[in-house]
Scaffold this motif. Structure first.
Motif, short mmCIF file in Angstrom:
data_model
loop_
_atom_site.label_atom_id
_atom_site.label_comp_id
_atom_site.label_asym_id
_atom_site.label_seq_id
_atom_site.Cartn_x
_atom_site.Cartn_y
_atom_site.Cartn_z
N ALA B 205 13.30 -5.90 -23.35
CA ALA B 205 14.42 -4.56 -23.30
C ALA B 205 15.58 -5.66 -22.53
CB ALA B 205 14.50 -3.42 -22.97
N GLY B 206 16.03 -6.65 -21.72
CA GLY B 206 16.70 -7.25 -21.35
C GLY B 206 17.33 -6.01 -19.88
N VAL B 207 16.08 -6.29 -19.66
CA VAL B 207 16.83 -5.12 -18.44
C VAL B 207 16.76 -6.42 -16.85
CG1 VAL B 207 16.07 -3.13 -16.87
CG2 VAL B 207 15.93 -3.30 -19.18
N SER B 208 17.77 -5.83 -16.46
CA SER B 208 18.06 -7.02 -15.05
C SER B 208 16.81 -5.71 -13.92
CB SER B 208 19.06 -6.91 -14.63
OG SER B 208 19.67 -6.16 -13.39
N TRP B 209 16.18 -6.82 -13.18
CA TRP B 209 14.94 -5.73 -12.31
C TRP B 209 14.73 -6.84 -11.38
CZ3 TRP B 209 9.55 -5.71 -11.94
CH2 TRP B 209 8.83 -6.56 -13.05
N THR B 210 13.80 -6.35 -10.13
CA THR B 210 13.38 -6.80 -9.37
C THR B 210 12.47 -5.91 -8.68
OG1 THR B 210 13.99 -7.86 -7.65
CG2 THR B 210 15.43 -5.84 -7.56
N LEU B 211 12.15 -7.19 -7.83
CA LEU B 211 10.66 -5.86 -6.97
C LEU B 211 11.25 -6.24 -5.22
CD1 LEU B 211 6.82 -7.10 -7.92
CD2 LEU B 211 8.43 -5.15 -8.06
N SER B 212 11.30 -5.32 -4.59
CA SER B 212 11.66 -5.85 -2.65
C SER B 212 10.33 -6.03 -2.23
CB SER B 212 12.70 -4.38 -2.18
OG SER B 212 12.61 -4.46 -1.48
N SER B 213 10.41 -6.78 -0.65
CA SER B 213 9.47 -7.39 -0.28
C SER B 213 9.33 -6.03 1.07
CB SER B 213 9.96 -8.38 0.70
OG SER B 213 10.15 -8.87 0.43
N ALA B 214 10.75 -5.44 1.25
CA ALA B 214 11.22 -4.14 2.53
C ALA B 214 10.33 -3.19 1.89
CB ALA B 214 12.37 -4.40 2.70
N ALA B 215 10.71 -3.00 0.45
CA ALA B 215 10.60 -1.32 -0.25
C ALA B 215 9.70 -1.85 -1.25
CB ALA B 215 11.77 -0.75 0.29
N TYR B 216 8.49 -2.37 -1.48
CA TYR B 216 7.25 -2.19 -2.93
C TYR B 216 6.86 -0.27 -2.83
CZ TYR B 216 4.01 -3.67 0.92
OH TYR B 216 2.80 -3.24 2.32
N GLU B 217 6.40 0.20 -1.73
CA GLU B 217 5.62 1.16 -1.87
C GLU B 217 5.83 2.45 -2.02
OE1 GLU B 217 2.73 2.95 -2.75
OE2 GLU B 217 1.66 1.43 -1.33
N ALA B 218 5.69 2.89 -2.89
CA ALA B 218 6.16 4.45 -3.76
C ALA B 218 5.20 5.44 -3.09
CB ALA B 218 6.51 4.48 -4.87
N THR B 219 4.24 5.30 -2.63
CA THR B 219 2.96 6.28 -2.52
C THR B 219 3.86 6.79 -0.87
OG1 THR B 219 1.83 4.82 -3.18
CG2 THR B 219 1.03 7.10 -1.92
N ASN B 220 3.98 8.24 -0.90
CA ASN B 220 4.46 8.38 0.10
C ASN B 220 3.01 10.15 1.24
OD1 ASN B 220 5.91 10.76 2.03
ND2 ASN B 220 7.73 9.82 1.65
N SER B 221 2.70 9.23 1.59
CA SER B 221 1.55 9.74 2.63
C SER B 221 1.87 11.22 3.20
CB SER B 221 0.86 9.51 3.34
OG SER B 221 0.05 8.06 2.52
N GLY B 222 3.13 10.69 3.70
CA GLY B 222 3.79 12.38 4.28
C GLY B 222 3.96 13.12 3.60
N LEU B 223 4.24 13.03 2.20
CA LEU B 223 4.56 14.52 1.60
C LEU B 223 3.81 14.87 0.88
CD1 LEU B 223 7.17 15.90 -0.40
CD2 LEU B 223 5.34 14.37 -2.37
N GLN B 224 2.21 13.98 1.17
CA GLN B 224 1.11 14.35 0.58
C GLN B 224 0.02 15.28 2.08
OE1 GLN B 224 -1.43 11.32 0.34
NE2 GLN B 224 -0.82 11.22 -2.61
N ILE B 225 0.29 14.55 3.52
CA ILE B 225 -0.28 15.11 4.47
C ILE B 225 0.96 16.96 4.39
CG2 ILE B 225 1.10 14.38 6.67
CD1 ILE B 225 -1.76 14.51 7.14
N GLY B 226 2.11 16.89 4.28
CA GLY B 226 2.91 18.11 4.66
C GLY B 226 3.95 17.49 5.47
N ASN B 227 3.92 16.33 5.80
CA ASN B 227 4.52 16.04 6.77
C ASN B 227 6.03 16.08 6.96
OD1 ASN B 227 6.23 14.86 9.71
ND2 ASN B 227 3.93 14.93 10.86
N LYS B 228 6.69 16.26 7.10
CA LYS B 228 8.58 15.81 6.45
C LYS B 228 9.50 14.84 7.08
CE LYS B 228 9.75 20.07 3.76
NZ LYS B 228 10.98 21.29 3.76
#
Lengths: 213, 421, 361
Positions: B205-228
């Motif tokens: 599709a010709g999308v300009s994109w990137t990964l980041s070595s500083a921010a690759y992880e989207a999972t949020n355990s804080g949300l799962q455990i409930g700690n805001k």
């Protein structure tokens, strides 16, 4: 003496407790703290709120077969009670003479009987289900039982006084109504009014997320 | 009063807003929510009734915010809350609730029950009543950067592997790219096909994109455990990474709770709005398709269905997009009886799948999904959440059902037409 | 008198007589209420009978034979001026149901008390095990209790109306009774149709399991276990329960239908049908009230473990063995017995050893 008390001071007292209490409770909810949602909305919160206030009158078809008893008995009771409250001939006359100064066409006697039968039947089934179903028994509180029984007693005394021949029966009905009015703002009977903000808040939340609820 | 109880109660007090007040004022204990909850319908245990799971919050409301509670405490006859009022609810909210939000759809007075359950979870997490599995995952997320302990080294290996498989260059840390793609732990460890599919589709599709070595992880355990607070800390990493690369958009991966954490709760966790847009991968693919940039070819002939991930569909509002994307590439698509915003959860959301203790209950809860899938007799199930996918793969295997799970992004990547010249 | 006839023509005489007849009719009520049949001084001297009303009464009453006249008034029974059957019906009501009901109900209560004193609570050998079997669903129990509550309300208000004049007036006086009677009448009429609806619900949800089957006769021959020792064989419902069920349904329907006839007098039924309906209504009610006392006793303090069936919907397996051995066999075959822990779990009681629910973190 008792007649004077029930028709006079106690009536005004209960009316005051009811109206001030309800307004106070509603104000307390509406003026409580709430945080602004900082996420970017996808849809309209206000239209979601409006839609949810009405859409919740009809259960989702995915769950309807599992909650048939509550829905049918619930509607029988609420519609019956609503009809009795606002369209029973003695009530219309009472409101016209004592509170509003104007009246409207009451329902005929046969409709009154049918409405009250719906209301009694519905409330009886809902209350028995509350006692007999293990989920509702676990989550029910004293308040739920008091509210149900009080409402039942108010309806019953009203119907027993139907012949309008006895002051005692009329006073009994009026007295139970006064008890109900006083109890109302401090109980789950408040859902009469608070279901609207409750549905609206949730609907707004759904609305801004663009959820079809 | 113990310190942890006080901590928990303070959280509940801070969370007592006008919504919660109206909810408890309008709840009539009808029990309809129980009938919507798979933890109740599959176990018949009334303690799993959704509104019962909010009991710590209701007790506090009754004691400190209701007329009778206030009167009782004036008279000195109130029953103060005890540690048991929190600890007894740990199993109910962590093991017996997948935060799927189905109860919030059916409540006749409109109580958003799962929202209140999340507040209770928050209090339990702060007071220290959380299952070990989640505590460990959260600790790893804070310390290592990923709940599954996945380091950048593992990500680099996945990238290398994907580049070899696709023959495409996967951009890393490209400043000024339009889109920053994130991955969930599962997608790095279990489903590397996702990254390969992204590479193929964006190349197409010709999308300009990137990964980041500083921010690759989207999972949020804080949300799962409930700690805001922890949830905010993890969201902040993504915000920092995105700001550093000056991207316009951040793509939430095929992971339900990551989407909730990034798209909806994130700004509230960190207390400020984002300088970029968050878009779910399905939303982006749908946009690309609508713009004519995504062209597919060929049809799946198998009988397929789509499992709606709760966080993306019911709680996220992305319901039409997966269907728009599936329509051009499936001949034999069927919906499950209950689908869309009233779909049944896989049983592993809300951190249940990371909570080893809840294993048996999770398998019992899965019976609902199992019968749903059996009922329509499909060859494969498509979904768009790596957690749902993992839980359902496990569940089907446990029940000895040989039905494969497919990721939607991956399915589309397999149907890309010749790149338009 | 003779001069009068001489002076006037035949035509005018007839006219005058007609006018007199009209006057008699108009004066009838006063005439009937007059204590002494003394002659009015203005009364026309031409009529010789001492009491002209007696002929008229005889004509329209014909002793006790039903007489229907001709009238232009359109309506049911409007040709009958006096319903002689009414007196007999009223006497029957006072002589029979009103007089015997208190005795019948007291006798039933006495029998129950005597039975309890002699036999005590019917226990279960080996006591209750704690292992439970599901007997009734939520809906079935809701139906039962709805019917039960409405029945009790109707029974009490009905008895007030039936026995009030003889029992309550001497106790509370006229004012209190008339107040009670007014309230009871309104309440009774209003709840009657609800009873019918609950009865139909009961018919729909329980009928299939109450059909008589092989083995039920043995139960009857052994007197339901009340005669002799030991329990008698039974299926899901035993012969006694089935019979009570059908009595409730059939007598209940009879009471409901007769009640609906009584509560709506303008449906075209005559006085005879009303009287018959009343008799059916009152005797049906006495039968149901009397047996229901026994039912209430057996379901509560009379038999160990019975109440649980209508409370939680579950019964102890030992209870099933004792009273419904054929059903017990089925239950065992289908593996439907729950442990005490499972039963507690289904009723929202927290597990005894919460090894999973301790906060260790």
């Amino acid at each position: 003496m008792i007649e004077y008390l029930i028709d006079g001071p106690l009536w005004y007292f209960s009316l005051a407790v009811f109206s001030v209490g309800v307004l106070w409770q509603l104000a307390r909810i509406l003026f409580s703290a709430s945080k602004t949602d900082l996420s970017v909305a996808r849809g309209s919160a206000s239209s979601g709120a409006l839609r949810n206030v009405f859409s919740r009158f009809i259960p989702h078809h995915e769950i309807a077969p599992r909650i048939r008893v509550q829905v049918i008995a619930g509607y029988m009771f609420h519609l019956g009670l609503f009809a009795l409250l606002f369209f029973a001939a003695p009530h219309v006359l009472f409101l016209e003479q004592n509170l509003l100064g104007f009246g409207w066409t009451p329902m005929p006697h046969w409709a009154f009987i049918v409405a009250s039968q719906f209301a009694f039947f519905g409330l009886l089934i809902l209350w028995l289900r509350r006692m007999l179903n293990s989920v509702s028994r676990l989550i029910s509180t004293l308040d739920d039982h008091v509210a149900a029984i009080l409402t039942f007693v108010v309806m019953l005394t009203g119907c027993l006084a139907l012949l309008k021949g006895f002051t005692e029966l009329r006073l009994l009905h009026r007295f139970t109504v006064e008890l109900l009015l006083i109890y109302f703002p401090f109980s789950c009977l408040m859902h009469t009014f608070t279901f609207i903000p409750s549905r609206a808040f949730t609907g707004a939340w759904f609305g801004r997320r663009g959820i079809d609820a | 009063m113990s310190e942890r109880l006080e901590k928990g109660l303070n959280v509940l007090r801070a969370e007592m807003d006008k919504k919660v007040m109206s909810f408890f004022s309008s709840c009539v204990r009808c029990g309809i929510c129980a009938e919507s909850c798979l933890f109740y319908t599959e176990t018949d245990d009334p303690r799993y009734t959704p509104i019962y799971k909010t009991e710590p919050m209701r007790k506090l409301w009754k004691n400190e915010y209701s007329f009778w509670g206030k009167l009782k405490s004036k008279l000195g006859i109130s029953e103060p809350m005890t540690e048991a009022d929190l600890s007894d609810w740990e199993e109910l909210v962590y093991d017996g609730c997948s935060m799927c939000g189905r109860c919030s759809m059916v409540c006749p007075v409109g109580v958003d029950i799962s929202m209140v359950i999340f507040k209770v979870k928050h209090a339990l997490a702060v007071a220290g009543f959380s299952p070990e599995g989640l505590v460990g995952a959260t600790k790893r997320a804070v310390e290592i950067g990923s709940p599954m302990g996945i380091t950048m080294k593992a990500v680099l290996a996945t990238i290398k592997h994907a580049e070899e498989n696709t023959g495409l260059k996967i951009p890393l840390d490209v400043e000024g790219a339009d889109y920053l793609a994130l991955l969930s732990s599962n997608e790095i460890a279990l489903y590397p096909e996702y990254l390969e599919s992204l590479a193929k589709i964006f190349d197409h599709a010709g999308v300009s994109w990137t990964l980041s070595s500083a921010a690759y992880e989207a999972t949020n355990s804080g949300l799962q455990i409930g700690n805001k607070a922890i949830a905010g800390q993890l969201v902040q990493r993504v915000v920092d990474g995105a700001e550093k690369l000056k991207v316009k958009n951040v793509i939430s991966p095929e992971c339900g709770h990551a989407y909730t954490a990034l798209r909806w709760e994130g700004p509230n966790f960190i207390g400020k709005a984002y300088p970029f847009r968050v878009v779910h991968i399905l939303e982006l693919l749908d946009e690309l398709q609508a713009q004519g940039k995504l062209k597919t070819t060929g049809m799946e002939t198998d009988r397929l269905t789509f499992h709606d991930p709760c966080s993306i569909v019911r709680r996220g509002g992305i319901q039409a997009q997966p269907r728009n994307l599936l329509r051009p590439i499936t001949e034999n698509f069927v919906e499950m009886t209950d689908h869309g915003s009233m779909n049944w959860c896989c049983g592993g959301g809300g951190g249940v799948s990371s909570n080893e203790r809840a294993e048996d209950l999770k398998h019992t809860a899965f019976n609902r999904k199992k019968s749903q899938i059996k009922e329509i007799g499909v060859d494969a199930v498509v979904t768009a959440c790596s957690n749902c996918r993992m839980v359902m793969e496990e569940g089907l295997e446990y029940n000895e059902m040989d039905i494969p799970l497919l990721g939607l992004t991956e399915l589309i990547a397999g149907h890309l037409a010749e790149k338009p010249r | 008198m003779v001069e009068f006839f001489k002076k006037h023509s035949l035509g005018s005489t007839i006219l005058l007589l007609a006018a007199l007849l009209l006057l008699i009719f108009l004066l009838l009520p006063q005439a009937a209420s007059a204590a002494a049949p003394q002659q009015h001084k203005d009364f026309p001297q031409g009529v010789s009978a001492a009491n002209p009303g007696s002929d008229l009464w005889r004509e329209i009453r014909q002793r006790d034979l039903p007489v229907e006249g001709i009238t232009q008034v359109q309506g049911v029974d409007s040709g009958v001026l006096i319903n002689s059957q009414g007196d007999r019906w009223a006497r029957f009501r006072i002589d029979n149901p009103v007089s015997y009901t208190p005795a019948i109900l007291l006798a039933v209560i006495a029998i129950i008390v005597l039975f309890y004193a002699l036999r005590g609570k019917v226990g279960i050998e080996g006591g209750l095990s704690g292992r439970m079997v599901k007997r009734f669903t939520d809906y079935e129990r809701v139906v039962h209790w709805t019917l039960a509550i409405v029945f009790l309300f109707l029974a009490i208000t009905g008895l007030v109306l039936l026995l009030g004049r003889t029992l309550l007036i001497p106790l509370f006086g006229h004012h209190v009774f008339s107040l009670l009677a007014s309230a009871s009448k309104e309440g009774h009429n209003l709840f009657g149709p609800i009873f019918l609806v609950s009865l139909i619900m009961m018919l729909l949800s329980f009928a299939r399991r109450n059909i008589y089957e092989k083995g039920d006769l043995t139960w009857l021959l052994k007197g339901g276990g009340f005669i002799g020792k030991g329990h008698v064989s039974g299926g899901f419902f035993n012969m006694g329960e089935k019979s009570w069920y059908w009595i409730v349904i059939l007598v209940g329907l009879a009471i409901s239908v007769s009640g609906l006839i009584l509560v709506s007098p303008n449906l075209g039924q005559g006085r005879v049908i009303m009287a018959i309906s009343h008799v059916v209504h009152v005797f049906g009610a006495i039968v149901l009230i009397a047996i229901s006392l026994g039912h209430m006793y057996m379901g509560s303090i009379g038999t160990e473990g019975s109440m649980e069936a209508m409370k939680s919907g579950y019964v102890d397996i030992n209870w099933v063995e004792a009273h419904h051995d054929r059903w017990a066999r089925q239950v065992k075959e289908n593996d439907e017995i729950l442990s005490a822990e499972e039963f507690a779990r289904l009723h929202g009681r927290k597990p005894e050893s919460p090894d999973t629910a301790t906060g260790k973190s």
